[in-house]
Structures are given as C-alpha cells and as structure tokens.
Design an enzyme around this catalytic site. Structure first.
Site, PDB file in Angstrom:
ATOM      1  N   ASP A  39       0.967  -1.356  -0.124  1.00 27.34           N
ATOM      2  CA  ASP A  39      -0.066   0.040  -0.042  1.00 27.34           C
ATOM      3  C   ASP A  39       1.041   1.662   0.185  1.00 27.34           C
ATOM      4  O   ASP A  39       1.893   1.547   0.738  1.00 27.34           O
ATOM      5  CB  ASP A  39      -0.965   0.331   1.007  1.00 27.34           C
ATOM      6  CG  ASP A  39      -0.952  -0.480   2.723  1.00 27.34           C
ATOM      7  OD1 ASP A  39      -0.380   1.029   3.517  1.00 27.34           O
ATOM      8  OD2 ASP A  39      -0.280  -0.891   3.046  1.00 27.34           O
ATOM      9  N   GLU A  46      -7.469   5.444  12.869  1.00 25.50           N
ATOM     10  CA  GLU A  46      -6.679   4.693  13.070  1.00 25.50           C
ATOM     11  C   GLU A  46      -5.960   5.810  14.365  1.00 25.50           C
ATOM     12  O   GLU A  46      -5.663   5.040  15.705  1.00 25.50           O
ATOM     13  CB  GLU A  46      -4.874   4.213  12.489  1.00 25.50           C
ATOM     14  CG  GLU A  46      -4.773   5.173  11.857  1.00 25.50           C
ATOM     15  CD  GLU A  46      -3.499   4.487  10.622  1.00 25.50           C
ATOM     16  OE1 GLU A  46      -2.482   4.986  11.347  1.00 25.50           O
ATOM     17  OE2 GLU A  46      -3.466   4.348  10.076  1.00 25.50           O
TER      18      GLU A  46
END
Length: 348
Positions: free
Chosen positions: A38, A127
């Site tokens: 990613d 997150e």
C-alpha cells in the site's frame, strides 16, 4: 479481551508461574494469498511495472485524507497501477470526530475514486482515536463505512491494527472485511474480535520492493478484497465534475531562519501538510535554498539566486524594486553582504 471463565483460570495460573500465553492467531479467510503493497505520497514516483515484475499482485493507493484533501500522487498512482494490470484499490485516511464529519469524508472518498476503474474494495483507514471513546470510534467508523457502501454499491474494507481489532471495534464492524496490521508475527495475533478471519494482513511497514525507492508497507490479500464485474459502479468513467481535485501547489525557496513551523504559519497551512507534500523524512531538517511545495494554486513564488558580481542595488534595478524592499523581504541584516548562491525572494 473476551475470555471464558475456564480460560481465565488457566491464564491466571500460567501468569502466576511466570509464563506467558500468546494471543490466538487469526487466519486468512481463504487459502489463496496475493502479495501486496500500500502506497501514498511517501513513496514518491513508483515504477509499477517493476513492482509487478517483483511478484506483487495487488496495490492499495491512498486516495486522500481528512475532509477533502487528495493525495498528491493519487492520480499518477491510479493511472500507472491500471496501466500495468495490477489489482488495485484505494483507501482514505479518516480524521472525522463526529458521524456527520465521517459521512462527509466518505462522500469525498467516493467522489475522488469514481470512474477510476479499481477492482479492489475501497478501504477505511481510521487509526487515530485521539479524544474519542470506544463507542464514539465505532459510531464514526460505522457512519463512514455505511455512507461509502451506499455511495459505491460495494462492501468496503476496514483497516486497523491488531490491538484495535481485538479491543476497540464492536460486533457491527464484523460485517466489513478486515485488513489488519501487525508487524513481526506470521499471522496477526487477534482474539475475541468481531472477525474470525482476515482479508488483508499488513505485516511490515519497512519493506523494500523493486520500483519503489522508499520503504513501503507489505501486505497479503485474499480474493475477498477483489470486486466482481457486476458489483457496484466502479468501472472507469469520466470523473465527476464536482469531485475534489488533486492538490494544487506552488514553490517556496527556504531562506535563512526558516523553519517548517514558520513557513506553515506564514502561508496558512500546517507542518504535517508540508511534510506530506514534500515527502520530508525529518521536518527539523530543511536547508537554505531548498525548494518546498506549498498547498494552494497561484504563481510560484518569485526568487533569484545570487551570481558573481551581483549587489542588492543591481538586483533591485533589474527586477524593478528597491534595496529596502529586498532587505525587508529577505530579513537581510547587512545589505552589503550577500553571497553567490544565496536565494533571494523577490516582491510579487
């Protein structure tokens, strides 16, 4: 952590004996695994053909973050991943603190990726839980995922770390496939979570892959992340006219006394934004003469690099300004002391 009474008894006994019990490993939801990475602005310009040739099959690309900020490399990464025939999808870094903000960020995400021809499920990257209770985190996450699902017609992924998967997310989140991060073990150590398997496993944040000059996250994905041809409306198509555009930037040349904080304050941005735009490994290390990109359109800042024989008077005359203006603009203490290679700002 949810623990059965008998398990709690044995856990207590082992702890008293000075032993530890490893958390249960969570397995993949299928036996077929695809190597993946990613990426975002932090990886700079990527040679996606070299990435593919190295054995990577799937790439997740950061589309953007916050309310409507588009990653500077989003367009290029999307085009190149599609051109090389990689499986690819997008994620959005969520900063929302309310359900309304979460829905707005989901709308921005859906607008940005519309028509990009992706074949992997879009993912929510939530997150940062600062200032939120677990209940609020779940409310924000669920609002984002449901809005995104409604807008795209596909079931999104939820990206999170192993600790949050086990301790923060509630049962309702189990409706969304899990992309879990934990570095070190061969399988993520998760017990008692809403998930009984993972669709994505980010196992390193410091990988090295041909075609990518910087460190990169390494992943394994299962076919669960892949979209069917009839699922949703994700085929390549003209971009929505009101979709947020990739960030426009302009140049700034660092001068003596500058810090990222002072530059950010002067130009109405943040240190974090400057770090992202310029891929700075250490925000405390910038140098005189360095060219930085600033958010916002408009003309690049006019500047001049001092050459042998120059004086402030000759430069001022050449650019139709005054010595006083150059002194003031560049914070020069002694107008008789300029040096070859020095970068001076010029009045706009």
């Amino acid at each position: 952590m949810r623990t059965r009474p008998i398990a709690a008894f044995f856990l207590a006994a082992l702890t008293a004996a000075g032993l530890t019990v490893p958390a249960a490993a969570l397995g993949a939801d299928s036996g077929r695994l695809m190597a993946g990475v990613d990426v975002s602005v932090y990886q700079g310009e990527i040679d996606f053909q070299a990435v593919k040739d190295s054995g990577v099959e799937t790439v997740y690309i950061r589309a953007g973050y916050g309310t409507d900020s588009v990653d500077r490399y989003f367009q290029r990464n999307a085009q190149e991943a599609a051109r090389t025939g990689l499986h690819f999808g997008f994620y959005w870094y969520v900063t929302a603190r309310t359900e309304a903000e979460a829905r707005q960020q989901a709308r921005s995400f859906a607008d940005v990726i519309r028509g990009k021809g992706y074949d992997c499920r879009p993912a929510m990257d939530l997150e940062d839980f600062t200032g939120l209770t677990d209940a609020q985190v779940n409310a924000v996450g669920l609002a984002f995922l449901r809005e995104l699902e409604q807008l795209t017609g596909v079931t999104p992924l939820l990206y999170t770390d192993a600790s949050a998967a086990e301790r923060v997310w509630e049962e309702a989140m189990g409706a969304y496939p899990l992309w879990v991060a934990e570095y070190g073990p061969s399988e993520p150590r998760v017990e008692g979570s809403p998930w009984n398997a993972w669709a994505g496993f980010q196992y390193s944040d410091s990988g090295r892959v041909p075609g990518i000059s910087a460190a990169v996250d390494l992943d394994r994905f299962t076919p669960t992340v892949l979209l069917s041809e009839t699922e949703g409306d994700h085929a390549a198509a003209p971009e929505a006219p009101d979709a947020p555009k990739a960030e426009e930037t302009r140049a700034y040349t660092v001068r003596r006394g500058d810090t990222l904080w002072s530059i950010a304050r002067r130009y109405g941005t943040t240190v974090k934004e400057l770090e992202l735009l310029n891929d700075l490994p250490d925000p405390n290390l910038i140098y005189v003469g360095q060219t930085l990109r600033l958010p916002g359109g408009g003309e690049d800042e006019a500047s001049y690099t001092v050459r042998r024989g120059d004086t402030l008077w000759s430069i001022a005359r050449r650019y139709d300004t005054t010595v006083e203006a150059l002194v003031r603009l560049n914070g020069i203490r002694n107008p008789d002391l300029i040096h070859v290679g020095q970068v001076l700002r010029l009045p706009g």
